[in-house]
Design an enzyme around this catalytic site. Structure first.
Site, PDB file in Angstrom:
ATOM      1  N   ARG A 376      20.893  47.238  -9.386  1.00  0.00           N
ATOM      2  CA  ARG A 376      20.496  48.400 -10.183  1.00  0.00           C
ATOM      3  C   ARG A 376      19.708  48.006 -11.424  1.00  0.00           C
ATOM      4  NH1 ARG A 376      25.788  51.585  -9.796  1.00  0.00           N
ATOM      5  NH2 ARG A 376      25.298  53.438  -8.569  1.00  0.00           N
ATOM      6  N   VAL A 498      17.092  58.115  -6.809  1.00  0.00           N
ATOM      7  CA  VAL A 498      17.520  56.959  -6.009  1.00  0.00           C
ATOM      8  C   VAL A 498      18.728  56.270  -6.655  1.00  0.00           C
ATOM      9  CG1 VAL A 498      16.795  54.675  -5.187  1.00  0.00           C
ATOM     10  CG2 VAL A 498      15.231  56.610  -5.065  1.00  0.00           C
ATOM     11  N   GLU A 499      19.603  55.726  -5.803  1.00  0.00           N
ATOM     12  CA  GLU A 499      20.804  54.988  -6.232  1.00  0.00           C
ATOM     13  C   GLU A 499      21.745  55.864  -7.049  1.00  0.00           C
ATOM     14  OE1 GLU A 499      19.814  51.313  -8.114  1.00  0.00           O
ATOM     15  OE2 GLU A 499      18.737  50.547  -6.383  1.00  0.00           O
ATOM     16  N   GLY A 500      21.802  57.132  -6.732  1.00  0.00           N
ATOM     17  CA  GLY A 500      22.683  58.059  -7.445  1.00  0.00           C
ATOM     18  C   GLY A 500      21.909  58.802  -8.512  1.00  0.00           C
TER      19      GLY A 500
END
Length: 812
Positions: A376, A498-500
């Site tokens: 992340r 993206v990614e939450g």
């Protein structure tokens, strides 16, 4: 004498709390003080007060005594009110490490720890790759062509990416990869993203959370030896399928499952899984040759043991396997890249295809959390830094080149504000990104800081692009090959989702997870209840009590003195900023701790409070990284306005967040007194003054060292495209500035693309400027005219109904 002794006791206790002295030392000093008061024949009220204090501290210092009297009695109650922790929650909490975030949560940050990480730097090999292969790749890319015509990277770019191993930056050299550091990986993605977001996404995904990283950390030797060289050479194109239509941010609830069974593979009966899935938003899925897949494994027949529900599992599946569906595409908004769904129904895979083999069945969530703790922090923040550099590079230049009302638009105070915000945000984003990458390369896996970077840098990305669009006006609104802002601006929602989604990351992960991971005692208390360990509970409980008492002393005193009682690790113009971070760290820690103590397990549902405390933690971290960057850069005085803007804005955000928490405090009657206690002088942290904003705006419009540091690492085109023409015009306008000023003063006229020939002829004839200066003025105005022009298209190029039925001119 009685009052003096009482005051002495209070001051002594405050000093012990301030320095967080151990309980045994506090007890010894209290006993010594009691003996002294008796020896001096003090009054009985004083002796009684000292005696009560000595007894209380002695009980705290002697573990068997305090357990018998306090902690063992509380342990049963604590277990009954402690909310249960699911397996997925525990695995998320176990992932990664804490670093500077834990120091900020201590209320007493030790700056040596921040400076203990190496200065961000690239290796000679990484720098050569940036200057060579990355530069060459960027020159191949035309974002307008990619998005409007090809809907993909050109074939020659894909071939170059595979040949030069852009897809294997994280794969070690022994497997044929480039073996780059996190710093090198981030720098490559940043530079590509300043040219083409489509290419940046295509490169970053295989180097982020996916088959390559999972294999390196958890794959069997056989899997590594087979797949990693193929991935390194670009023979295999990977993707990783996690998101399901019914399980977006809540990936743990995915419905995709694999049933342990026996099946036939290469003519033999083997143990495996029959897997069904329906995934979407999967980057590179349309062209992937190997599919990384997350699903829930179940063993109803007990073929692997007694457990029926084995948990989330990750497997690698060649996409040529019968039953695997790929090829369809989604069209992400803005910058188009290869992204699409993948499905499968009862696809049989051997157990050997599980990443890590049979032993890793059911460990997929732990594996994903481990990799995400680092991933992340790299790719999406790199894109945000890239857009900061792009907007700094272009908006400052455009504000200098574009004239309105006979002067550059950047000279208007209304334009100075967004210019300063763009530069300040970019300086801060890069500071946070690079230092976090250094921490990763140092061996840290700061899961909370990674979430901060993802959420807060992508939001800053949104702000800088909005400001850049406002300054460019109509230039950025009309689409075309020369519009370098439109596609990045349209792409913002993709990075944020993206990614939450950022809403989830801010309100549930940054502080919800950060509070437990970064707090020195909270996780220990929770684990003591889960593990039924009263001894561990005792240590955590009394450590927590001392922690709260210390912060109750430190935070008000630092608030009263504006942080001046704390130490700064440096001297000079930024020393006061370190002390302000110290002061707000103490206030944040006390407020956060009280919220957690009052709400207990209910806190996880108080997302508004959690989000505001996340804001405070995030901006304390980013302010710290800005101060560290200034030192790493050699303390250049000309960068001080950027430092002041970034830190002032962050501290302002921290203070606002804490004030809002106190206004909505769980115990309404306590919020007001706490506000007076922690902020006795009211709000003290405000954005920088107009003079600083003016200085920042001007440095973005000049060929200054500060501007060069701000845009370093961006691709700077010299071709006759949108950014290349702007760069040429910027240089030409700066070069012609003395001649322009001479003409304005002598002839009282401003050269423009329309009048430049006539004006320069008069100026040369009058001896105001030379022929060479006249040529410079003409070139500057010629390039300016090209820059301020917008793209236009014929009806046939536009297509649609107008192309089929072009307008017919009416007779007059």
């Amino acid at each position: 004498m009685t009052w003096l002794l009482i005051i002495a006791l209070v001051v002594g206790l405050l000093a012990l709390a301030w320095f967080r002295s151990p309980s045994w030392l506090a007890a010894l000093l209290a006993i010594a003080a009691l003996v002294g008061t008796i020896w001096q024949a003090a009054s009985w009220p004083v002796i009684t007060l000292y005696a009560v204090t000595a007894v209380a501290l002695t009980v705290v210092a002697i573990r068997p005594l305090r357990r018998a009297l306090v902690s063992d009695r509380l342990f049963g109650w604590f277990k009954s009110v402690m909310p249960s922790i699911s397996d997925t929650e525990r695995e998320a909490l176990d992932a990664g490490t804490v670093w500077w975030d834990a120091e900020l949560f201590s209320g007493r940050p030790r700056w040596k720890k921040l400076f203990g990480i190496d200065k961000p730097a690239l290796s000679a090999e990484e720098q050569a790759f940036l200057d060579g292969e990355v530069e060459e790749l960027c020159a191949m890319l035309d974002e307008w062509q990619i998005n409007k015509d090809l809907k993909d990277l050109p074939p020659e770019a894909w071939q170059y990416i595979r040949e030069k191993r852009f897809l294997s930056m994280i794969i070690p050299k022994e497997y044929g990869g480039l073996g780059f550091s996190s710093q090198g990986n981030g720098a490559v993605v940043t530079k590509i993203a300043t040219r083409s977001l489509s290419a940046a996404v295509s490169v970053m995904v295989p180097n982020s959370l996916g088959p390559g990283e999972l294999l390196m950390h958890f794959g069997t030797d056989e899997q590594k030896n087979h797949y990693l060289p193929r991935l390194a050479r670009g023979e295999d194109i990977p993707c990783f399928a996690l998101t399901s239509p019914l399980a977006g941010s809540d990936a743990a609830s995915m419905p995709d499952e694999g049933i342990v069974c026996k099946g036939t593979y290469k003519g033999e009966e083997v143990l495996g899984l029959r897997v069904s899935w329906d995934k979407r938003y999967i980057t590179l899925a349309p062209v992937a040759t190997v599919l990384g897949l997350a699903f829930k494994a179940k063993d109803p027949d007990g073929l692997l043991g007694d457990q029926k529900n084995l948990g989330i599992t990750c497997a690698l599946i060649p996409t040529e396997t019968p039953g695997v569906e790929i090829g369809d595409r989604h069209l992400p908004g803005g910058s188009i890249f290869l992204n699409g769904p993948t499905r499968g129904k009862d696809v049989f895979i051997p157990l050997d295809w599980v990443i890590g083999g049979r032993e890793r069945v059911g460990q997929g969530w732990r594996m994903l959390m481990h990799c995400l703790a680092a991933g992340r922090a790299i790719s999406l923040p790199a894109q945000s830094v890239a857009n900061g550099k792009l907007t700094s590079l272009t908006t400052g230049a455009y504000a200098r080149v574009r004239y309105q009302f006979k002067q550059p638009i950047g000279y208007f105070e209304g334009i100075e504000e967004p210019l300063a915000r763009i530069a300040g945000e970019t300086y801060r984003m890069e500071a946070a990104h690079k230092l976090t990458l250094s921490a990763l390369d140092h061996g840290e896996k700061p899961v909370v800081l990674s979430a901060i970077l993802k959420a807060y840098l992508t939001e800053a990305n949104r702000r800088v692009l909005n400001d850049a669009m406002d300054v460019h006006g109509g230039k950025a609104v009309v689409e075309g090959p020369n519009n370098y802002l439109s596609i990045p601006w349209q792409s913002i929602p993709v990075a944020i989702t993206v990614e939450g989604a950022n809403i989830l990351t801010r309100s549930m992960i940054v502080f919800g997870q950060g509070a437990i991971r970064c707090h020195p005692y909270l996780l220990k208390e929770m684990m003591s209840a889960t593990d039924d360990d009263p001894k561990a509970f005792d240590s955590a409980l009394f450590g927590h009590m001392g922690f709260v008492i210390s912060n109750f002393v430190r935070a008000p005193l630092l608030g009263l003195t504006g942080g001046r009682l704390s130490r700064a690790p440096v001297s000079g113009p930024t020393a006061g900023l370190y002390r302000k971070v110290n002061r707000l760290s103490a206030a944040f820690t006390l407020v956060a701790d009280l919220c957690l103590l009052i709400l207990g397990g209910k806190f996880k549902f108080k997302e508004k409070l959690s989000g505001r405390l996340a804001d405070a933690l995030a901006h304390l971290y980013m302010a710290s990284t800005v101060l560290r960057r200034f030192e790493d850069d050699g303390r250049p005085e000309e960068d001080l306005p950027l430092v002041q803007w970034a830190v002032a804005d962050s501290l302002h955000q921290v203070e606002n967040a804490l004030f809002t928490v106190l206004q909505n405090f769980p115990l309404s009657g306590l919020g007001g007194p706490l506000r007076v206690l922690l902020f006795p002088w009211g709000r003290r942290h405000r954005p920088v003054d107009d003079r600083t904003t003016h200085r920042i705006a001007r440095l973005t419009m000049e060929a200054s060292p500060s501007r060069e540091r701000l845009i370093a690492g961006a691709y700077q085109s010299r071709a006759d495209d949108g950014t290349g023409l702007l760069a040429q015009a910027f240089e030409a306008v700066l070069k012609a500035a003395p001649a322009e000023m001479a003409v304005r003063n002598a002839l009282k006229v401003v050269p423009t693309p329309v009048n430049v020939d006539e004006v320069t002829a008069k100026a040369v004839s009058a001896g105001v400027i030379s022929e060479e200066q006249a040529a410079d003025l003409k070139r500057a105005q010629e390039l300016t005219a090209k820059v301020i022009a917008v793209d236009e298209f014929t009806p046939e190029e536009i297509g649609g109904q107008q192309a089929m039925q072009p307008p017919v001119a009416k007779a007059s």
